[in-house]
Design an enzyme around this catalytic site. Sequence first.
Site, PDB file in Angstrom:
ATOM      1  N   GLY A 169       0.834  -1.186   0.000  1.00  0.00           N
ATOM      2  CA  GLY A 169       0.000   0.000   0.000  1.00  0.00           C
ATOM      3  C   GLY A 169       0.877   1.246   0.000  1.00  0.00           C
ATOM      4  N   PRO A 170       0.265   2.410  -0.026  1.00  0.00           N
ATOM      5  CG  PRO A 170      -1.309   4.093   0.204  1.00  0.00           C
ATOM      6  CD  PRO A 170      -1.196   2.633  -0.032  1.00  0.00           C
ATOM      7  N   PRO A 171       2.809   4.826   1.131  1.00  0.00           N
ATOM      8  CG  PRO A 171       4.656   5.972   0.324  1.00  0.00           C
ATOM      9  CD  PRO A 171       3.267   5.573  -0.045  1.00  0.00           C
ATOM     10  N   GLY A 172       3.215   5.483   4.671  1.00  0.00           N
ATOM     11  CA  GLY A 172       2.633   6.178   5.808  1.00  0.00           C
ATOM     12  C   GLY A 172       1.339   5.619   6.337  1.00  0.00           C
ATOM     13  CB  VAL A 173      -1.110   3.156   5.259  1.00  0.00           C
ATOM     14  CG1 VAL A 173      -1.492   4.140   4.184  1.00  0.00           C
ATOM     15  CG2 VAL A 173      -0.287   2.017   4.664  1.00  0.00           C
ATOM     16  N   GLY A 174       1.100   2.687   8.008  1.00  0.00           N
ATOM     17  CA  GLY A 174       1.340   1.870   9.198  1.00  0.00           C
ATOM     18  C   GLY A 174       1.696   0.431   8.935  1.00  0.00           C
ATOM     19  CE  LYS A 175       3.565  -0.392   3.134  1.00  0.00           C
ATOM     20  NZ  LYS A 175       3.333   1.066   3.163  1.00  0.00           N
ATOM     21  CB  THR A 176       7.086  -0.412   9.069  1.00  0.00           C
ATOM     22  OG1 THR A 176       7.373  -0.331   7.669  1.00  0.00           O
ATOM     23  CG2 THR A 176       8.327  -0.882   9.806  1.00  0.00           C
ATOM     24  CB  SER A 206     -13.291   5.572 -13.191  1.00  0.00           C
ATOM     25  OG  SER A 206     -12.576   4.492 -12.648  1.00  0.00           O
ATOM     26  CE  LYS A 252     -13.165   5.717  -8.690  1.00  0.00           C
ATOM     27  NZ  LYS A 252     -13.500   4.897  -9.872  1.00  0.00           N
TER      28      LYS A 252
END
Length: 824
Positions: free
Chosen positions: A390-397, A714, A757
Amino acid sequence: MNMHPFKIRTIGDEDSGGNIISFIASDFIDGNTDIDEAHLKEILPILPLRNTIVFPGSTLPISVGRKKSLDLIRSLGKKQRYIGLVCQKDTSVENPDKDDLYHIGVIAEVIRVIELADNNLSIIVQAKKRFEWLEITQTEPFIKATFKLMDYQKGSKEDKEFNAILDSIRDTMLHMLHLLGEPPKELLQTLSNESFTDMLISYCATNLPIDSREKQELLAINDEKEQAYRLLMILNRESQILELKMNIQLKTREDLNQQQKEYFLQQQIKTIQEELGGNTQQIEIDEFRKKAKEKKWNAEVAETFEKEIQKLERLNPQSPDYSVQFGYLQTILELPWNEYTKDNFNLKNAQKILDRDHFGMEKVKERIIEHLAVLKLKGDLKSPILCLYGPPGVGKTSLGKSIAEALNRKYVRVSLGGLHDEAEIRGHRRTYIGAIPGRIIQNIQKAGTSNPVFVLDEVDKIGNDFRGDPSSALLEVLDPEQNTAFHDNYLSIDYDLSKVLFIATANNLNAIPQPLLDRMELINVGGYITEEKVEIAYRHLVPKELVNHGIEKGAFVIPKPTLQKIVEHYTRESGVRELNKKIAKVMRRVARKIASDETYPKSLKISDLKEYLGIEEYSRDKYQGNEYAGVVTGLAWTAVGGEILYVESSLSRGKGSKLTLTGNLGEVMKESAMLAMEYIHSHALELDIDSGIFENWNTHIHVPEGAIPKDGPSAGITMITSLASLYTQRKVRPNLAMTGEITLRGKVLPVGGIREKILAAKRAGISDIILCKENRKDIDEIKTDYLKGLTFHYVSDVKEVIDLALMEQKVDHPKNFTIPDEKK
């Protein structure tokens, strides 16, 4: 005069730059300790010394380089020549305060000031009497303090024991000088002279090669006899150490020729070992075998270890191979063979910990709880390989830490970003100089258990070059069928990694080789919506930053409406890193006001944001009405969340039915526009459009914010609706937005990013949304709280879209506007 230095050292308030001087006995002979009290004020300037203890009666130079020290010396006048010399406890402190200084020092008279290069000074001082500073009265531009002179109980010359101690000090000093070499006759005569007896203690204490702490203890003794006795003890100790060194040298000293030189160091080491009472090599080997008995390894590892330790016994300790073999055996012993931490099977507690640390991420939490449940029932399970992308900064680590706590396991993390050497994963072969195990084995060794939670961070950023492909080396690590016997080149023994819970993180799956992807369970950790960011900030970020900035709990709060304003107008990201920085910026401003005793708002209002964060950096799109034909609101997904997207169409006279597309559109979006145009052409009669219009009018489709690239299918139904509204001049239903892909036959296909969306539509004031029927399942997964106030219309054909979107009412125009009509 020929000088025989007992010790050469740097005196001064700097680590370097001081004068290198040699203390000789003549420096102390005429030591005058009388003080002219008429020039001695009640408050004394203090000069801190880094590594020097000065004793009364000595005259010596001191280099001055620190700013405060320079200010002190330059402030001295003719009547103020007395300063306090005090040693600091830690030589690394640049600006010592009262806690860094010893309390007892020596009052000294500045005899002379010498200007040196680089704006430094050298002063000649004569130490007078001991003193104790009582209270620091100023620290700028230099230190001053009140003080009291310390009484000194002189030893009696009639005291036979005292005289005996002094004679022993003199004899020991002369003995040490003879051990160091033949001292000059002048020095021997001076030390032996009875007139030097009064300065003997100060001379010996000043020149002893001991640390400052022990010298300070000597200086603090008030009784001269007790001081002399303590000095004699130190001299005897140093004399014995010196004799031991000389004896070791004498034992190993012989006529060395070219062949014998290489054995010189070995002989010295053997002599030291004999003095210590044993062979260190055998002691180390015995220690290894003792530790090996406590290990839980299997017979194969035990056999390998025994072979390798026998090889160590045959090696010469001075051989380069000895240190390599020693390090290898140490690595084997430090690995946690078959040692596991006990998993915590309390599912409710695990869920509580995961919910406490991370908001949202339901799929990840569900997968961890499922793994724990199966492990509880079966008792033995190969750990899965999870890949959070997922994108950076979402808490994966940071999720790895929570999972480790929930499972009651150790946590280790290795960053793979920029890794381009295969040996970093598999280790180096022991034949190489400086060989070490790979990062996998290193971190298992650090964890101390064979079942930690192991986070492989940034797995998509591994490089490869002539040194190999690390991503291929990871195939064995991340394959549950192979990692039961992971082979590290350095270890050369198979190690079981099947109980390790590997969690990989990545931003872009396209950068990960397909074979590696196949070995992992992919879990999408999408960007947070505004509502989730507000909750994360309110529950986690704000309390954390309050602690980080030293603000008491309850002294300052940021309410949710203000946090929402910060999220929408001061950040644009998928995660919460930028949001955390903005909150930290607010906290810094508040901390400054608190520290300055200024008033500050206890609760941050929206109106205060301009003062604390400046002007708004971003703006959210709002619904603009339906007063114009051909303007339709679409929905778009971006990496930073959902957005509403306008599609505008207009007509201009011209031959050939030219279609112009603007707005930085990608290839897929351009194809959607052509499909929409073709559909309108082929269904003109059904839409009550005169087909002759197309030959004399050019069509222009524009998607605003042309600097931003846009692509994807879309906007297909949005473009068809825009063109239908334009050609029929019918109004578009108010507060309506739509998203969906189209085919040439007019079918509506599903699209992605539905959650982002519809929340963007809700923020923009949209009430009705048109979606493909197949997207109903995406709506069902969204919390009902987020869907309040929205009505969904599910369609499968473009005709349904037009019937829902266009009203029978036509747009009102000024008198000079005529609806495009070929008949006219």
